[in-house]
Design an enzyme around this catalytic site. Structure first.
Site, PDB file in Angstrom:
ATOM      1  N   HIS A  69       0.577   3.058  -3.394  1.00 30.07           N
ATOM      2  CA  HIS A  69       0.287   2.069  -4.436  1.00 30.07           C
ATOM      3  C   HIS A  69      -1.213   1.913  -4.612  1.00 30.07           C
ATOM      4  O   HIS A  69      -1.995   2.320  -3.753  1.00 30.07           O
ATOM      5  CB  HIS A  69       0.887   0.715  -4.037  1.00 30.07           C
ATOM      6  N   HIS A 148      -7.992   2.505  -6.039  1.00 26.82           N
ATOM      7  CA  HIS A 148      -7.667   3.681  -5.220  1.00 26.82           C
ATOM      8  C   HIS A 148      -6.242   3.583  -4.694  1.00 26.82           C
ATOM      9  O   HIS A 148      -5.625   2.514  -4.754  1.00 26.82           O
ATOM     10  CB  HIS A 148      -8.618   3.740  -4.022  1.00 26.82           C
TER      11      HIS A 148
HETATM   12  P1  2AM Z   1      -5.370  -0.704   0.280  1.00 25.56           P
HETATM   13  O1  2AM Z   1      -5.192  -1.283  -1.078  1.00 25.56           O
HETATM   14  O2  2AM Z   1      -6.689  -0.099   0.492  1.00 25.56           O
HETATM   15  O3  2AM Z   1      -4.299   0.264   0.634  1.00 25.56           O
HETATM   16  C1  2AM Z   1      -1.601  -4.585   2.282  1.00 25.56           C
HETATM   17  O4  2AM Z   1      -2.421  -4.705   3.378  1.00 25.56           O
HETATM   18  C2  2AM Z   1      -2.320  -3.913   1.129  1.00 25.56           C
HETATM   19  O5  2AM Z   1      -3.356  -4.744   0.651  1.00 25.56           O
HETATM   20  C3  2AM Z   1      -2.943  -2.597   1.482  1.00 25.56           C
HETATM   21  O6  2AM Z   1      -2.612  -1.715   0.451  1.00 25.56           O
HETATM   22  C4  2AM Z   1      -4.408  -2.889   1.616  1.00 25.56           C
HETATM   23  O7  2AM Z   1      -5.342  -1.900   1.356  1.00 25.56           O
HETATM   24  C5  2AM Z   1      -4.598  -4.081   0.750  1.00 25.56           C
HETATM   25  N1  2AM Z   1      -5.572  -4.997   1.339  1.00 25.56           N
HETATM   26  C6  2AM Z   1      -5.526  -5.566   2.563  1.00 25.56           C
HETATM   27  N2  2AM Z   1      -6.553  -6.407   2.742  1.00 25.56           N
HETATM   28  C7  2AM Z   1      -7.286  -6.380   1.606  1.00 25.56           C
HETATM   29  C8  2AM Z   1      -8.475  -7.023   1.171  1.00 25.56           C
HETATM   30  N3  2AM Z   1      -9.120  -7.892   1.943  1.00 25.56           N
HETATM   31  N4  2AM Z   1      -8.941  -6.725  -0.055  1.00 25.56           N
HETATM   32  C9  2AM Z   1      -8.309  -5.852  -0.844  1.00 25.56           C
HETATM   33  N5  2AM Z   1      -7.175  -5.209  -0.497  1.00 25.56           N
HETATM   34  C10 2AM Z   1      -6.664  -5.465   0.715  1.00 25.56           C
END
Ligand code: 2AM
Length: 217
Positions: A69, A148
């Site tokens: 995702h 991303h």
């Molecule tokens: P990602 O988008 O880089 O994959 C659940 O943890 C999802 O939320 C993951 O997909 C993760 O990274 C994203 N995520 C976790 N913490 C975050 C943050 N502080 N800011 C933005 N995205 C975050």
């Protein structure tokens, strides 16, 4: 009350249709496999292993993290700043459940993460949080630069790192660092940005259907 608190998801984002997840994963695996065999990569192997003589199997080095995702807003069930405002945004409500086509324009690898850069359209940017802090270091990058898909993380690395790694590379580019052109691969051109940061700019972006939705966990 407690009900209100759980009414917000862990995050909102575009979820790749299951039929295309395998295709994207395969492309990423092929890239890692090829990168692993390049002399230029071996030359900088210590970025990944800490020791020059050790070998690394990139396919083993990174662990996949759930459904592919592209996160738009991390809400942390409402605890993240701006979560409530985002969920109430008209575009978010209107587009919830709608299908989109995401354009993956690059793949990147660092000692921490492997990911795909998503190039958002004007319409898709309506779903990008307006309060997003797109800053890494001193450079301010255009809205949505962080978009991303996390394809894998090294041991003990959280997926949130993938976006930070991408921003780091984009900041270097913005600061005028061209990186070291390595070679033209079948998928596109490979550039090295130092400290284990590799960017493959795809010749043909990968277009993939994805649904805008949320994840509760
Ligand atoms: P990602 O988008 O880089 O994959 C659940 O943890 C999802 O939320 C993951 O997909 C993760 O990274 C994203 N995520 C976790 N913490 C975050 C943050 N502080 N800011 C933005 N995205 C975050």
């Amino acid at each position: 009350g407690p009900l209100e608190e759980i009414s917000l998801p862990l995050f909102f984002g575009w979820f790749l249709l299951s039929s295309v997840q395998d295709k994207v994963r395969c492309t990423s695996m092929d890239f890692l496999k090829t990168l692993d065999t390049l002399e230029a990569f071996k030359k900088h192997l210590s970025d990944f292993t800490g020791k020059a003589e050790k070998e690394v199997d990139l396919e083993q080095y990174f662990q996949a993290k759930g459904t592919l995702h592209c996160t738009t807003k991390f809400c942390d069930y409402g605890k993240a700043p701006g979560a409530k405002e985002y969920a109430q945004n008209t575009a978010v409500k209107d587009y919830y459940g709608s299908a989109f086509e995401l354009s993956l324009s690059a793949l990147f690898v660092t000692p921490r993460t492997v990911g795909a850069r998503v190039s958002l359209t004007e319409e898709q940017l309506l779903l990008w949080p307006a309060d997003a802090i797109e800053e890494a270091g001193s450079a301010s990058l255009p809205l949505g630069s962080r978009a991303h898909i996390t394809l894998g993380c090294a041991e003990n690395v959280e997926p949130v790192q993938t976006g930070l790694d991408l921003l780091e590379i984009l900041t270097l580019q913005q600061d005028g660092q061209q990186g070291e052109p390595i070679e033209e691969m079948e998928l596109g051109s490979l550039t090295y940005y130092g400290e284990g940061r590799w960017l493959l700019t795809l010749r043909e972006p990968i277009c993939t259907p994805a649904r805008f939705s949320s994840f509760y966990g």
